[in-house]
Design a protein around this motif. Structure first.
Motif, short mmCIF file in Angstrom:
data_model
loop_
_atom_site.label_atom_id
_atom_site.label_comp_id
_atom_site.label_asym_id
_atom_site.label_seq_id
_atom_site.Cartn_x
_atom_site.Cartn_y
_atom_site.Cartn_z
N LEU A 20 0.82 -1.21 0.00
CA LEU A 20 0.00 0.00 0.00
C LEU A 20 0.86 1.26 0.00
O LEU A 20 0.56 2.25 -0.69
CB LEU A 20 -0.92 0.00 1.22
N GLY A 21 1.94 1.24 0.78
CA GLY A 21 2.81 2.39 0.86
C GLY A 21 3.48 2.71 -0.45
O GLY A 21 3.51 3.87 -0.89
N VAL A 22 4.03 1.70 -1.11
CA VAL A 22 4.72 1.91 -2.39
C VAL A 22 3.74 2.37 -3.46
O VAL A 22 4.01 3.32 -4.21
CB VAL A 22 5.45 0.63 -2.83
N PHE A 23 2.58 1.71 -3.55
CA PHE A 23 1.60 2.06 -4.58
C PHE A 23 1.16 3.51 -4.44
O PHE A 23 1.14 4.27 -5.42
CB PHE A 23 0.38 1.14 -4.48
N HIS A 24 0.82 3.91 -3.23
CA HIS A 24 0.30 5.27 -3.05
C HIS A 24 1.40 6.33 -3.05
O HIS A 24 1.13 7.50 -3.36
CB HIS A 24 -0.54 5.34 -1.78
N ALA A 25 2.64 5.94 -2.73
CA ALA A 25 3.75 6.87 -2.87
C ALA A 25 3.98 7.19 -4.35
O ALA A 25 4.18 8.35 -4.72
CB ALA A 25 5.01 6.27 -2.24
N ILE A 26 3.96 6.16 -5.19
CA ILE A 26 4.09 6.36 -6.63
C ILE A 26 2.93 7.20 -7.15
O ILE A 26 3.11 8.14 -7.93
CB ILE A 26 4.15 5.01 -7.37
N SER A 27 1.73 6.87 -6.70
CA SER A 27 0.54 7.58 -7.16
C SER A 27 0.56 9.03 -6.74
O SER A 27 0.18 9.93 -7.50
CB SER A 27 -0.71 6.89 -6.60
N ALA A 28 1.05 9.31 -5.53
CA ALA A 28 1.08 10.70 -5.02
C ALA A 28 2.16 11.52 -5.69
O ALA A 28 1.90 12.63 -6.19
CB ALA A 28 1.28 10.69 -3.51
N PHE A 29 3.39 11.01 -5.72
CA PHE A 29 4.49 11.80 -6.29
C PHE A 29 4.28 12.07 -7.77
O PHE A 29 4.60 13.14 -8.27
CB PHE A 29 5.82 11.07 -6.08
N ASN A 30 3.71 11.09 -8.49
CA ASN A 30 3.48 11.26 -9.92
C ASN A 30 2.11 11.86 -10.23
O ASN A 30 1.72 11.94 -11.40
CB ASN A 30 3.63 9.91 -10.63
N SER A 31 1.38 12.26 -9.19
CA SER A 31 0.09 12.93 -9.34
C SER A 31 -0.91 12.11 -10.14
O SER A 31 -1.72 12.65 -10.88
CB SER A 31 0.28 14.30 -10.04
N SER A 32 -0.87 10.78 -9.98
CA SER A 32 -1.76 9.95 -10.79
C SER A 32 -3.12 9.74 -10.13
O SER A 32 -4.12 9.50 -10.82
CB SER A 32 -1.12 8.59 -11.07
N GLY A 33 -3.19 9.81 -8.79
CA GLY A 33 -4.49 9.80 -8.13
C GLY A 33 -5.17 8.46 -8.00
O GLY A 33 -6.35 8.41 -7.61
#
Length: 450
Positions: free
Chosen positions: A167-180
């Protein structure tokens, strides 16, 4: 005998064509992968339009969805979405630059120009160094966010270490790359009162959305604002202004709304307002139900989504630099000045034309798309306008009508996300490759304006 047929790279006479083609290829590959039965939790093939929409939303780092990410997609599908988000955030051309460096250790002129077009660096000599910095900096930021989120999921929510790390890795990628993209059906509403998670996500989105050149300059000269370039000054000033504007507006309009901020305490309302102010800048997460917000809040969100984030960052929109320079252009015209000056620098006329072109193209595109979607669906104007701007600005927020706009509506939003990610001016340059030099000037004539 040499063939007269041009090779594949030679067909792309303009760097912008390579950017468009690369993003299109990434969307096509993502669509093919998400169409596989292994990509869904039920083990059945996903409808092509749904797969296309999801792939485009991931590559274009938007976050609009027509199916629930957590329940519809399998672990394989979620990993594909995360990978597409990572590729879209860094920029396909930046990744291509890195792969070229790994394979050959050097860059050809065409690749350098293409990478410059995607990263918007100011000098081709910076592309090689910048490519490495972008990659390492992105991984470092995502790693920090992933560690913070993982720790919180373990400590505060009793998740196992493996699940928390995922969960941490998925949402870190999603947040930093602004993918949502989010792995919960209610987005981040369940974490509305958790500052650890909300601030981690918000800061990651802000850093990713500032733009790589600005972040690097701030890291070098954050103690000496007088030495900042015009790009950094405008980006920082407009970003801070919009964050304060959004926070105050959402606090004022949603403070007593029983369906959003109303049940929260004062600290929770401030946290929710700040988070809600950050997310329209392209990140696309929400801690309150967007569909239950007042129309005045939707209008403020429309404005923030249309502007977006910094140039050469992971955010979308027409960019804070565009709106900042537009303000200086208007101010200079109101004062009757013949030149547009920002600080101790003069803004070139070519840049002024680019600013006006991007803004006008963005407004025109949103207007046409809104009219079209209104004709295709039974939804209200405020809902449709919100959806269109969210797609164009790659913000990923929705009032809840995304799954209900029909196949034609989904295809329209897909096109908007694609255009919003690569930029109206980049797309226009790719379509109009033959730049003609005029060797004469026509007589000048004054025209009444206004």
């Amino acid at each position: 005998m040499v063939s007269a047929t041009p090779s594949f790279p030679a067909r792309f006479r303009h760097p912008a064509q390579l950017v468009v083609a690369a993003f299109g290829l990434a969307v096509a590959i993502g669509t093919a992968l998400l169409s596989l039965p292994i990509a869904t939790a039920e083990g059945e093939a996903t409808d092509t339009v749904v797969a296309l929409f999801t792939a485009a939303s991931a590559v274009c780092v938007t976050g609009l969805v027509v199916v629930d990410t957590a329940s519809h997609w399998s672990t394989f599908g979620e990993v594909v979405i995360a990978g597409l988000s990572q590729a879209g955030g860094l920029g396909v051309m930046t990744l291509a630059t890195l792969f070229t460096l790994l394979v050959s250790g050097r860059l050809g002129l065409r690749t350098r120009i293409a990478a410059q077009t995607e990263t918007k660096t100011l000098s081709m000599s910076d592309v090689r160094r910048l490519g490495r910095k972008v990659f390492l900096f992105s991984l470092a930021c995502e790693a920090v966010a992933a560690v913070l989120l993982t720790g919180r999921f373990v400590i505060g929510y009793g998740e196992s270490l493996g699940r928390a790390a995922y969960l941490g890795v998925f949402h870190a990628i999603s947040a930093f790359n602004s993918s949502g993209f989010v792995l919960w059906p209610d987005n981040f509403i369940r974490f509305v009162a958790d500052p650890w998670i909300c601030l981690t996500i918000a800061v990651a989105a802000i850093v990713g959305g500032l733009g790589f050149p600005v972040v690097f300059e701030l890291a070098r000269s954050w103690r000496h604002p007088g030495k900042w370039t015009v790009l950094t000054r405008i980006t920082v000033a407009v970003t801070v202004t919009l964050l304060l504007f959004g926070t105050l507006v959402f606090l004022a309009t949603e403070w007593r709304n029983p369906r959003t901020f109303g049940p929260l305490d004062d600290g929770g309302k401030l946290l929710a307002a700040f988070f809600t102010s950050v997310m329209p800048r392209s990140a696309g997460f929400n801690v309150v139900d967007i569909g239950q917000m007042y129309p005045s809040s939707w209008l403020a969100t429309d404005l923030l989504m249309f502007i977006g984030g910094g140039s050469a960052g992971t955010a979308g929109g027409i960019k804070v630099t565009t709106i900042g320079m537009l303000a200086f252009i208007v101010w200079a015209e109101l004062r009757g000045e013949s030149r547009v000056n920002i600080g101790h620098r003069r803004l070139p006329e070519t840049t002024q034309r680019q600013v006006v072109t991007i803004t006008v193209m963005g407004v025109a595109l949103v207007a046409v798309a809104t009219y079209t979607l209104l004709a295709l669906t039974p939804h209200r104007l405020d809902q449709v306008l919100f959806e269109v701007i969210s797609a164009f600005g790659t913000a990923g927020l929705s009032t809840g009508i995304t799954p209900a706009v029909g196949t034609a509506g989904h295809l329209l939003l897909t096109v908007l996300m694609f255009i919003g990610r690569i930029g109206p001016l980049t797309l226009g340059s790719a379509l109009a490759l033959n730049r003609r030099a005029r060797h004469y000037e026509l007589p000048e004539e004054r025209v009444i304006v206004g």
